[in-house]
Design an enzyme around this catalytic site. Structure first.
Site, PDB file in Angstrom:
ATOM      1  N   TYR A   1       0.811  -1.214   0.000  1.00  0.00           N
ATOM      2  CA  TYR A   1       0.000   0.000   0.000  1.00  0.00           C
ATOM      3  C   TYR A   1       0.851   1.272   0.000  1.00  0.00           C
ATOM      4  CZ  TYR A   1      -3.790  -3.218   1.324  1.00  0.00           C
ATOM      5  OH  TYR A   1      -4.690  -4.256   1.360  1.00  0.00           O
TER       6      TYR A   1
ATOM      7  N   LYS B   1       4.063 -15.233   2.583  1.00  0.00           N
ATOM      8  CA  LYS B   1       3.931 -16.006   1.337  1.00  0.00           C
ATOM      9  C   LYS B   1       5.363 -16.306   0.870  1.00  0.00           C
ATOM     10  CE  LYS B   1       1.369 -17.667  -2.032  1.00  0.00           C
ATOM     11  NZ  LYS B   1       0.585 -18.887  -1.829  1.00  0.00           N
TER      12      LYS B   1
ATOM     13  N   ASP C   1      -2.332 -18.226   2.407  1.00  0.00           N
ATOM     14  CA  ASP C   1      -3.510 -18.934   1.869  1.00  0.00           C
ATOM     15  C   ASP C   1      -3.972 -19.999   2.861  1.00  0.00           C
ATOM     16  OD1 ASP C   1      -1.003 -19.860   1.231  1.00  0.00           O
ATOM     17  OD2 ASP C   1      -1.511 -20.629  -0.745  1.00  0.00           O
TER      18      ASP C   1
ATOM     19  N   ASP D   1      -4.726  -6.778   6.310  1.00  0.00           N
ATOM     20  CA  ASP D   1      -5.964  -6.095   5.940  1.00  0.00           C
ATOM     21  C   ASP D   1      -7.058  -7.138   5.680  1.00  0.00           C
ATOM     22  OD1 ASP D   1      -7.785  -4.284   5.049  1.00  0.00           O
ATOM     23  OD2 ASP D   1      -6.732  -3.720   3.215  1.00  0.00           O
TER      24      ASP D   1
ATOM     25  N   ASP E   1     -10.214  -8.644   8.495  1.00  0.00           N
ATOM     26  CA  ASP E   1     -11.647  -8.586   8.167  1.00  0.00           C
ATOM     27  C   ASP E   1     -12.278  -9.974   8.242  1.00  0.00           C
ATOM     28  OD1 ASP E   1     -11.686  -5.911   7.861  1.00  0.00           O
ATOM     29  OD2 ASP E   1     -12.437  -5.900   5.809  1.00  0.00           O
TER      30      ASP E   1
END
Ligand code: NAD
Length: 368
Positions: free
Chosen positions: A147, A196, A228, A252, A256
């Site tokens: 970001y 990852k 994942d 992020d 959620d």
């Protein structure tokens, strides 16, 4: 008596209503546990735009910087239908949030996801998956990664191409890893670092640095997990997690996902922390303009954020525990705001919920 300076940012929408309830509970806990709080209010968001023409003034930032912690309600209005949004993005209410995080150098966001027994029905997972429930925190890096990296869109060899860059340096990784292990020491002493590393260089560096930091905390059980797999594990076996440590974008998304499985957004607290004890504490939800001023908002996320402030900025763990226990007791006693209402429960408004938590906290059964 210990005294702390708290900067209050009621903000917009339901913000002032829910912050008022948190202050009620904080003051009651202060009397019981022998601390006092001095509050200074500042404007941020739409209310600051109305007053000063910008979402957060430098003077307000200086006030926040000189205090010991910041307690925030929420900022923002009805995005599709508010004068606050007919301006450049850096003048909109939410820009105040980005500015205060940046100015206070808050590089980690911490979001607990806890399932109350009484709210199990609101959890979308099956009972056999929920098991004995779950109690985890997601520690998300807040100021680096995808970001904040270089980005552009341009035509390359006649083809429109977009590029986003994911960059982390070892110092950025180390400082959040240290925070995560410190937080784990106050909890169940387990850290799952999510990356990852099978694909990304930034994740391989992440893994290397986290492993180095882990060596300084032999009491903490530490494992790595691919993102994942973590996304699957959260809905297959959420009870296995204590502290999940991860970079900005993965955090992020995972935070959620974790908040969804708790059932109600009105229950979720959060903290943004930096190198010092000065943190910013706020509910995970927004300003809910659709229900503002109706005395129906759930103040629990803000009250639990206030408890986090006591624990992580002031080291008042007993008082924080007592507030959390009082919230659990009030739910056990059957009181609900409309967002978490179910059959057979007693519906209460915002202020009544605050009063009930305060009264329960003051009872001797909520132990010091
Ligand atoms: P929201 O979280 O404000 O509301 C989503 C839904 O949840 C609404 O139906 C609302 O009524 C409900 N809700 C939220 N908090 C509740 C509570 N405590 N009790 C009961 N119900 C609750 O999200 P949104 O509608 O997407 O955003 C509204 C405004 O808030 C926007 O301007 C957005 O930019 C802003 N926002 C601010 C923050 C922040 O200040 N940190 C975070 C997210 C959104």
């Amino acid at each position: 008596m210990k005294n702390y300076k708290v900067t209050l940012i009621p903000g917009d929408g339901i913000g002032p209503e829910i912050v008022a309830e948190a202050v009620k509970v904080l003051d009651a806990a202060g009397e019981k546990f022998g601390y006092s709080l001095d509050y200074t209010k500042i404007l941020m968001g739409g209310c600051s735009i109305d007053e000063y023409g910008e979402p957060l003034t430098d003077e307000a930032v200086n006030t926040a910087r000189s205090g010991d912690a910041v307690l925030l309600g929420a900022v923002g209005g009805n995005v599709g239908n508010s004068r606050w949004y007919d301006v450049a993005p850096d003048l909109r209410p939410e820009a105040g949030l980005l500015k205060i995080r940046k100015e206070l150098e808050l590089f980690v966001n911490m979001r607990p996801a806890y399932l109350y027994d009484e709210l199990k029905d609101a959890c979308p997972l099956k009972n056999e998956v929920i098991g004995d429930g779950f109690d985890m925190v997601i520690m998300r890096e807040l100021t680096g990664g995808l970001y904040f990296g270089e980005r552009y869109t341009k035509e390359i060899d006649g083809v429109m191409t977009a590029v986003d860059t994911l960059t982390y340096n070892e110092n950025e990784i180390r400082r959040i890893a240290v925070k995560a292990f410190e937080i784990a020491m106050k909890r169940k002493k387990t850290v799952t670092s999510v990356d990852k590393a099978n694909v990304l260089d930034s994740s391989r560096l992440w893994r290397k640095v986290v492993k180095e930091v882990a060596a300084d905390y032999p009491q903490v059980t530490y494992t790595d997990m691919l993102v994942d797999n973590c996304a699957m594990q959260l809905v297959m076996n959420p009870g296995q997690f204590d502290v999940i440590l991860t970079e900005n974008m993965f955090g992020d998304i995972l935070s959620d996902e974790a908040s969804m499985i708790t059932g109600s957004i009105g229950m979720l607290s959060s903290a943004s922390l930096g190198k010092t004890k000065l943190g910013l504490y706020e509910p995970s939800h927004g300003s809910a303009p659709d229900i503002a001023g109706k005395n129906i908002a759930n103040p629990i996320a803000t009250i639990l954020s206030a408890a986090m402030m006591l624990r992580y900025s002031f080291d008042l763990d007993d008082a924080a525990d007592a507030i959390e226990k009082a919230v659990a007791q009030v739910l056990k006693d059957g009181y609900r705001t409309s967002d978490i209402m179910s059959e057979g429960m007693t519906l209460v408004g915002t202020d009544k919920m605050g009063d009930l938590i305060k009264e329960t906290l003051c009872k001797d059964t909520i132990m010091r």
